[in-house]
Design an enzyme around this catalytic site. Structure first.
Site, short mmCIF file in Angstrom:
data_model
loop_
_atom_site.label_atom_id
_atom_site.label_comp_id
_atom_site.label_asym_id
_atom_site.label_seq_id
_atom_site.Cartn_x
_atom_site.Cartn_y
_atom_site.Cartn_z
N ASN A 19 0.95 -1.10 0.07
CA ASN A 19 -0.01 -0.13 0.04
C ASN A 19 0.89 1.35 -0.19
O ASN A 19 1.49 1.70 1.08
CB ASN A 19 -0.75 -0.10 1.04
CG ASN A 19 -1.65 1.10 1.29
OD1 ASN A 19 -1.58 2.12 0.45
ND2 ASN A 19 -2.24 1.54 2.58
N LYS A 21 -0.01 4.04 -0.27
CA LYS A 21 -0.75 5.29 0.04
C LYS A 21 -0.46 6.70 -0.79
O LYS A 21 -0.37 6.53 -1.87
CB LYS A 21 -0.11 5.65 1.61
CG LYS A 21 0.02 4.34 2.62
CD LYS A 21 0.02 4.68 4.04
CE LYS A 21 -0.02 3.51 4.64
NZ LYS A 21 0.08 3.44 6.27
N HIS A 109 -9.63 1.38 5.25
CA HIS A 109 -8.24 1.53 5.65
C HIS A 109 -8.49 2.52 6.76
O HIS A 109 -9.32 3.37 7.06
CB HIS A 109 -7.15 1.88 4.78
CG HIS A 109 -5.99 1.85 5.21
ND1 HIS A 109 -5.64 3.15 6.26
CD2 HIS A 109 -4.83 0.88 5.18
CE1 HIS A 109 -4.05 2.57 6.52
NE2 HIS A 109 -3.73 1.53 6.18
N GLU A 111 -6.80 4.91 7.83
CA GLU A 111 -6.65 6.20 7.36
C GLU A 111 -7.84 6.96 6.95
O GLU A 111 -8.15 8.07 7.19
CB GLU A 111 -5.36 6.30 6.48
CG GLU A 111 -4.14 6.04 7.38
CD GLU A 111 -2.89 5.63 6.78
OE1 GLU A 111 -3.08 5.63 5.37
OE2 GLU A 111 -1.88 5.21 7.15
N GLU A 181 -4.98 -4.65 10.92
CA GLU A 181 -4.16 -3.66 10.94
C GLU A 181 -4.21 -2.62 12.11
O GLU A 181 -5.28 -1.75 12.33
CB GLU A 181 -4.19 -2.53 9.80
CG GLU A 181 -3.99 -3.28 8.47
CD GLU A 181 -3.10 -2.27 7.46
OE1 GLU A 181 -2.12 -2.46 7.12
OE2 GLU A 181 -3.66 -1.07 7.29
N GLY A 187 2.85 2.76 10.71
CA GLY A 187 3.76 3.91 10.53
C GLY A 187 4.57 4.31 11.83
O GLY A 187 5.22 5.16 11.76
N SER A 227 3.93 -1.68 10.36
CA SER A 227 5.24 -1.85 10.64
C SER A 227 5.82 -3.08 10.00
O SER A 227 6.76 -3.50 10.92
CB SER A 227 5.71 -1.30 11.98
OG SER A 227 5.25 -0.01 12.41
P1 13P Z 1 3.35 0.66 7.52
O1 13P Z 1 3.66 -0.59 6.98
O2 13P Z 1 3.97 1.88 7.03
O3 13P Z 1 3.45 0.65 9.00
O4 13P Z 1 1.79 0.94 6.98
C1 13P Z 1 0.94 -0.35 7.44
C2 13P Z 1 -0.49 0.14 6.60
O5 13P Z 1 -1.26 1.05 6.74
C3 13P Z 1 -0.52 -0.71 5.29
O6 13P Z 1 -1.97 -0.48 4.73
#
Ligand code: 13P
Length: 273
Positions: A19, A21, A109, A111, A181, A187, A227
């Site tokens: 992903n 983002k 997601h 976010e 997640e 992150g 992560s």
């Molecule tokens: P990270 O791997 O950067 O922690 O992000 C995870 C994520 O949100 C994947 O959708």
């Protein structure tokens, strides 16, 4: 849940998804996917599915490259609207994604839930829109730091799953992907331990069983995300109910992402729940 013999249920094929983002414009996407294509060997994907989820503006570029050079990764999107067309300024419809050859779409997601007020109802409608166009939803669920501290992880996961899956046909639930997640792991460099990831993924599988039946529970693929990096991928993937990884930051660069894909190859028959 007592593990059964690996022969008793069909193995679930691991799915490793990147992903991106809001990173990589279409030129950067071109370089990254070309680099991935040059590095990927047939044995890397013999037992593992790989999907890449770039921003919308990159999709056509990545599609052309992947198809033109026969790069064995599936095209993924990060989101879509729940309508097929209409006056929804700024949105992209599932129909448009399907026409581009998108196979997997992230739905809900954290976010999107957090920054764009995506409600459980909208997550459910979007999931159905993705299914309607014969793409595979990757439904994202997970608890916040506060919910975890209050021991509300299972309550949060089951309410998110119930809202999204209620009323789906068992065959639809069976074909989808759920990504666990935990919000606190995204992150932060603080991944869940493989023990905690397994615990949550097993709980998700049991909840899918309650909502859609045992066969759907055995078939649904459950990813862990938060992560993930080349160092922790193999440990997470060794867990019987972790069927794949949803990778953010560590998917932006081909070499590191490929290490994660390689660490996800099944090494031995895995115990199945
Ligand atoms: P990270 O791997 O950067 O922690 O992000 C995870 C994520 O949100 C994947 O959708």
């Amino acid at each position: 849940m007592t593990p059964t013999s690996p022969d008793a249920v069909p193995a679930r094929r691991p799915l490793v998804s990147g992903n991106w983002k809001m990173h990589h414009d279409h030129i950067e996407a071109l370089h990254t996917v070309r680099d991935l294509g040059l590095r990927l060997k047939p044995e890397d994907i013999a037992q593992v599915d790989v999907s890449i989820h770039p921003p919308f503006t990159d999709l056509r570029t990545v599609q052309t490259l992947v198809e033109g050079e026969a790069i064995p990764v599936a095209l993924g999107a990060q989101h879509c609207n729940d309508h097929d067309r209409g006056a929804y300024t700024g949105e992209v419809s599932p129909q448009m994604l399907a026409r581009l050859g998108v196979r997997y779409v992230l739905v809900g997601h954290s976010e999107r839930r957090q920054h764009f007020a995506m409600s459980d109802d909208l997550v459910a409608a979007t999931l159905r829109a993705v299914l309607r166009h014969e793409m595979v939803p990757i439904l994202c669920v997970g608890e916040t730091e506060e919910e975890r501290a209050a021991a509300h992880t299972e309550a949060r996961l089951s309410s998110q799953l119930e809202a999204a899956l209620r009323g789906l046909a068992p065959s639809q639930a069976a074909g989808m992907v759920v990504a666990y997640e935990p919000v606190w792991a995204i992150g932060t460099g603080k991944a869940a331990t493989s023990f905690d990831a397994e615990d949550a993924c097993l709980f998700i599988r049991e909840t899918v069983g309650t909502l859609a039946g045992r066969e759907a529970a055995q078939s649904v693929r459950i990813q862990y995300g938060g992560s993930v990096n080349p160092e922790n991928a193999a440990d997470l993937m060794a867990e019987p109910d972790v069927d794949g990884l949803l990778v953010g930051g560590a998917s932006l660069e081909a070499a590191g992402f490929l290490e994660i894909v390689r660490a996800s190859r099944p090494v031995a028959p895995r115990g199945r729940s």
